[in-house]
Design a protein around this motif. Structure first.
Motif, PDB file in Angstrom:
ATOM      1  N   UNK A 202     -41.504  20.201 104.667  1.00 34.66           N
ATOM      2  CA  UNK A 202     -40.969  19.162 103.783  1.00 34.66           C
ATOM      3  C   UNK A 202     -40.535  17.935 104.570  1.00 34.66           C
ATOM      4  N   UNK A 203     -39.902  18.137 105.727  1.00 28.55           N
ATOM      5  CA  UNK A 203     -39.517  17.004 106.568  1.00 28.55           C
ATOM      6  C   UNK A 203     -40.745  16.267 107.103  1.00 28.55           C
ATOM      7  N   UNK A 204     -41.781  17.027 107.454  1.00 33.15           N
ATOM      8  CA  UNK A 204     -43.014  16.388 107.902  1.00 33.15           C
ATOM      9  C   UNK A 204     -43.663  15.606 106.774  1.00 33.15           C
ATOM     10  N   UNK A 205     -43.553  16.122 105.552  1.00 34.02           N
ATOM     11  CA  UNK A 205     -44.120  15.422 104.392  1.00 34.02           C
ATOM     12  C   UNK A 205     -43.401  14.096 104.142  1.00 34.02           C
ATOM     13  N   UNK A 284     -51.097  19.016  97.323  1.00 30.65           N
ATOM     14  CA  UNK A 284     -50.175  18.304  96.437  1.00 30.65           C
ATOM     15  C   UNK A 284     -50.344  16.810  96.678  1.00 30.65           C
ATOM     16  N   UNK A 285     -50.805  16.049  95.713  1.00 26.18           N
ATOM     17  CA  UNK A 285     -51.010  14.608  95.932  1.00 26.18           C
ATOM     18  C   UNK A 285     -49.694  13.890  96.154  1.00 26.18           C
ATOM     19  N   UNK A 286     -49.728  12.876  96.988  1.00 30.15           N
ATOM     20  CA  UNK A 286     -48.517  12.107  97.271  1.00 30.15           C
ATOM     21  C   UNK A 286     -48.077  11.263  96.080  1.00 30.15           C
ATOM     22  N   UNK A 287     -48.944  11.091  95.081  1.00 29.50           N
ATOM     23  CA  UNK A 287     -48.545  10.340  93.891  1.00 29.50           C
ATOM     24  C   UNK A 287     -47.388  11.008  93.169  1.00 29.50           C
ATOM     25  N   UNK A 288     -47.340  12.340  93.235  1.00 28.13           N
ATOM     26  CA  UNK A 288     -46.222  13.042  92.600  1.00 28.13           C
ATOM     27  C   UNK A 288     -44.901  12.682  93.272  1.00 28.13           C
ATOM     28  N   UNK A 289     -44.914  12.546  94.601  1.00 28.48           N
ATOM     29  CA  UNK A 289     -43.691  12.153  95.304  1.00 28.48           C
ATOM     30  C   UNK A 289     -43.252  10.745  94.904  1.00 28.48           C
ATOM     31  N   UNK A 290     -44.217   9.830  94.797  1.00 25.22           N
ATOM     32  CA  UNK A 290     -43.876   8.454  94.403  1.00 25.22           C
ATOM     33  C   UNK A 290     -43.317   8.407  92.982  1.00 25.22           C
ATOM     34  N   UNK A 299     -35.146  13.710  98.418  1.00 31.37           N
ATOM     35  CA  UNK A 299     -34.516  14.675  99.306  1.00 31.37           C
ATOM     36  C   UNK A 299     -34.726  16.112  98.871  1.00 31.37           C
ATOM     37  N   UNK A 300     -33.681  16.935  98.978  1.00 30.97           N
ATOM     38  CA  UNK A 300     -33.819  18.347  98.599  1.00 30.97           C
ATOM     39  C   UNK A 300     -34.209  18.551  97.136  1.00 30.97           C
ATOM     40  N   UNK A 301     -33.761  17.662  96.245  1.00 30.44           N
ATOM     41  CA  UNK A 301     -34.140  17.799  94.835  1.00 30.44           C
ATOM     42  C   UNK A 301     -35.645  17.619  94.648  1.00 30.44           C
ATOM     43  N   UNK A 302     -36.253  16.744  95.431  1.00 26.07           N
ATOM     44  CA  UNK A 302     -37.697  16.560  95.358  1.00 26.07           C
ATOM     45  C   UNK A 302     -38.435  17.835  95.752  1.00 26.07           C
ATOM     46  N   UNK A 303     -37.940  18.467  96.809  1.00 29.23           N
ATOM     47  CA  UNK A 303     -38.574  19.713  97.250  1.00 29.23           C
ATOM     48  C   UNK A 303     -38.377  20.804  96.210  1.00 29.23           C
ATOM     49  N   UNK A 304     -37.178  20.923  95.655  1.00 33.31           N
ATOM     50  CA  UNK A 304     -36.877  22.006  94.719  1.00 33.31           C
ATOM     51  C   UNK A 304     -37.548  21.800  93.368  1.00 33.31           C
ATOM     52  N   UNK A 305     -37.551  20.570  92.881  1.00 31.47           N
ATOM     53  CA  UNK A 305     -38.067  20.304  91.535  1.00 31.47           C
ATOM     54  C   UNK A 305     -39.583  20.131  91.505  1.00 31.47           C
ATOM     55  N   UNK A 306     -40.157  19.498  92.522  1.00 27.71           N
ATOM     56  CA  UNK A 306     -41.567  19.138  92.489  1.00 27.71           C
ATOM     57  C   UNK A 306     -42.403  20.039  93.402  1.00 27.71           C
TER      58      UNK A 306
END
Length: 384
Positions: A202-205, A284-290, A299-306
């Motif tokens: 996740x940190x590398x992502x 996992x496409x990076x569009x979901x992160x954006x 942060x951690x919510x992104x990892x847990x939720x997505x």
């Protein structure tokens, strides 16, 4: 190693290029020499380097057969001759050899190129060459020989030894204890390895460049390091620290509990979990992160939720692979295990060394059954 990597390299483009060469009048030996071998050469080199690394780090087989290798020399220098300097020197030499093999493997992997489409994969079966007569029999024998010699015959021999050996209630009670120790260590190490790999991935992502990328690469090198080298790297500075600060009692809780053993497992096998988690992140496409950041999910919510809902299957596969690796691991377990905490691998080795083959067959067969799990998983993945 060689078969799987070569199969991956040849499964996509080689069929169509071989067919094109046949239409141009090239014979089968010429097609193999001019098309198949150049395509598979980087894969063969990578698989050979991996096989060499596994051979360099092996301890159980070489010790049982009395072959003097780096691994057996380090073990004897540390536990038999009590020569820490000699053990450190041998460990350094083995580490340099492993680093050389790892560099060769990565160089070969970087030369592999794959280009495929869905239509290629769909037409692969229709263009395959069907053998008949003596050639079909020869091909069947060549494919069946490694399976027969490497799996069927050893299992039959162990089943015969188990049948001829004395099977009493005490052996089965001890076997349950060995299996529980192996399973508990494997589950604990697998859970910790998956969590650590998830954090690193996740940190590398989120930070694909800079220090995090190098930290992930450094963590990925642990699998190539033999277990006996990891143990020497842990115990040597620990003994120096204990000699200068005896009141700290650091060596006590590292060597008399499972703390040091789990630490060695994580150093060696977190790379397995990290590779599986990284392969899941690649899908996992990076569009979901954006999109999530636009909704204030970071942060951690992104990892847990997505990320986590999409990484459950890769995480389960990573936990299974680490579990199997931990259950089969021998040298680090042999040197760092606490008292009365023998595992299946340790007892299979010790009973076989004492020529108690009837008793050694029981934990050995259990290890074979455990080792079939990743084989079945890998076969299902390749069929897909």
């Amino acid at each position: 190693y060689v078969y799987l990597l070569a199969r991956t390299a040849l499964s996509e483009r080689a069929l169509h290029l071989m067919e094109a060469a046949r239409l141009m009048g090239a014979s089968l030996p010429r097609r193999i020499a001019r098309v198949a071998l150049p395509l598979s050469r980087p894969a063969i080199a990578a698989g050979t380097a991996l096989a060499l690394m596994e051979t360099l780090s092996d301890y159980g087989v070489t010790s049982y057969l009395g072959v003097a290798t780096f691994a057996t020399g380090i073990f004897k220098a540390w536990l038999v001759m009590y020569n820490r300097e000699a053990a450190a020197q041998l460990a350094t030499g083995l580490l340099l050899l492993v680093m050389l093999m790892l560099w060769l493997e990565q160089r070969a992997q970087s030369q592999m190129r794959f280009a495929t489409t869905r239509s290629h994969a769909a037409s692969a079966e229709s263009g395959s060459l069907r053998l008949h007569g003596a050639w079909a029999g020869l091909a069947f024998m060549l494919c069946a020989l490694p399976v027969w010699l490497g799996f069927v015959m050893p299992v039959l021999i162990m089943l015969r030894a188990l049948n001829l050996g004395e099977q009493d209630t005490l052996l089965w009670q001890r076997f349950i204890g060995w299996a529980w120790n192996s399973l508990s260590l494997g589950l604990l190490s697998a859970a910790l390895a998956v969590m650590l790999a998830l954090v690193l991935a996740a940190l590398k992502r989120q930070h694909p460049h800079g220090v995090m990328c190098w930290l992930v690469r450094l963590a990925g090198l642990g699998y190539a390091v033999p277990g006996v080298v990891i143990v020497v790297g842990l115990l040597l500075p620990l003994s120096v620290m204990q000699a200068h600060f005896p009141q700290a009692q650091v060596g006590g809780w590292l060597t008399t509990t499972i703390t040091g053993l789990v630490w060695a497992y994580l150093v060696r096998f977190v790379a397995v979990a990290l590779q599986a988690i990284d392969s899941g992140y690649a899908r996992i496409p990076t569009d979901l992160d954006d999109s999530a950041r636009m909704l204030a999910v970071t942060g951690p919510r992104l990892v847990y939720k997505i990320h986590w809902p999409l990484l459950r299957r890769p995480a389960a596969a990573a936990a299974l692979l680490v579990l199997v690796d931990v259950i089969k691991e021998l040298p680090a377990t042999l040197m760092l295990r606490p008292f009365n905490s023998d595992t299946l691998a340790v007892m299979a080795y010790q009973l076989a060394r004492d020529e108690r083959l009837g008793e050694a067959a029981l934990p050995s067969l259990a290890l074979v059954l455990v080792g079939l799990l990743p084989v079945i998983l890998l076969s299902r993945t390749l069929r897909r």
